[in-house]
Design an enzyme around this catalytic site. Structure first.
Site, short mmCIF file in Angstrom:
data_model
loop_
_atom_site.label_atom_id
_atom_site.label_comp_id
_atom_site.label_asym_id
_atom_site.label_seq_id
_atom_site.Cartn_x
_atom_site.Cartn_y
_atom_site.Cartn_z
N HIS A 1 0.81 -1.22 0.00
CA HIS A 1 0.00 0.00 0.00
C HIS A 1 0.85 1.28 0.00
CE1 HIS A 1 -2.87 3.06 1.09
NE2 HIS A 1 -2.38 3.17 2.31
N HIS B 1 3.63 7.00 5.39
CA HIS B 1 2.43 7.69 5.88
C HIS B 1 1.62 6.93 6.92
CE1 HIS B 1 0.14 5.43 2.78
NE2 HIS B 1 -0.90 5.66 3.54
N ASP B 2 1.70 5.60 6.93
CA ASP B 2 0.92 4.83 7.92
C ASP B 2 1.78 4.30 9.07
OD1 ASP B 2 -1.71 5.09 6.97
OD2 ASP B 2 -1.43 3.51 5.48
N GLU C 1 0.58 5.83 12.55
CA GLU C 1 -0.79 5.41 12.87
C GLU C 1 -0.88 3.90 13.14
OE1 GLU C 1 -3.78 7.57 10.56
OE2 GLU C 1 -4.89 5.68 10.42
N ASP C 2 -0.15 3.11 12.41
CA ASP C 2 -0.37 1.65 12.44
C ASP C 2 0.78 0.81 12.98
OD1 ASP C 2 -2.90 2.03 11.42
OD2 ASP C 2 -2.27 1.76 9.33
N ASP D 1 -3.32 8.45 -1.33
CA ASP D 1 -3.78 7.41 -0.40
C ASP D 1 -5.23 7.04 -0.72
OD1 ASP D 1 -3.67 5.74 1.96
OD2 ASP D 1 -4.66 7.33 3.09
MN LIG Z 1 -2.83 4.68 3.85
#
Ligand SMILES: [Mn+2]
Length: 179
Positions: free
Chosen positions: A35, A61-62, A65-66, A122
């Site tokens: 992704h 980018h993630d 957050e993840d 995204d």
């Molecule tokens: Mn994403």
């Protein structure tokens, strides 16, 4: 390795390591790293983006957050600009999901141009993925709701990159949604 190529390899390697154990929600359980790499590719190959810090932020980018990645860690390794862009596209996970989604719509308009680019790519990646296959456990209503919500976010990102925005508009149009 301070060349742009070296920097990008270092960044994609960091992201791959951080997302190592994660999978996407599709039935095939695609490795998660596909992704962020795909988001960076949309920016470079479709959006014509050459700003390395934007491409790095797309790859990362993630991560905050993840994964267990912290903004401080990103800043130390990739500098303040990349860390700031990632921070701008990171949802506040302490908020309940509905609220988080509403905040993302509102927040989109105030983002920097660099963060808006990452957000556009995204969304484009995720909507194409939803057209490709339905995530495990998602109803067609849930898929439609995601398109509706994404269109509200993208409406607040307008005027950033015409190519990406046109491609997004087409996907929304197929679902009867306008930007
Ligand atoms: Mn994403």
């Amino acid at each position: 390795m301070n060349s742009e190529a070296g920097i990008l390899i270092e960044t994609v390697n960091f992201a791959a390591d951080k997302h190592r154990k994660q999978r996407r929600k599709d039935p095939e359980e695609t490795p998660y790293i596909n992704h962020p790499i795909g988001v960076a590719r949309i920016l470079s190959h479709e959006g014509g983006v050459t700003d390395v810090e934007v491409l790095q932020a797309a790859l990362l980018h993630d991560t905050v957050e993840d994964t267990d990645t912290t903004p401080t860690e990103l800043e130390a390794k990739f500098g303040p600009v990349v860390a700031r862009i990632v921070q701008e596209v990171t949802d506040d996970k302490s908020l309940p999901k509905r609220e988080r989604k509403r905040v993302q719509v509102e927040h989109a308009a105030q983002c920097s141009r660099q963060a808006k680019l990452v957000k556009l790519a995204d969304k484009l990646y995720n909507l194409r993925d939803l057209n490709r296959c339905t995530p495990v456990g998602w109803s067609s209503e849930r898929v439609h709701e995601y398109f509706v919500w994404a269109s509200e976010v993208v409406r607040n990102l307008k005027g950033t990159n015409s190519v990406l925005e046109e491609k997004l508009a087409e996907l929304f149009q197929e679902r009867g949604l306008t930007l």
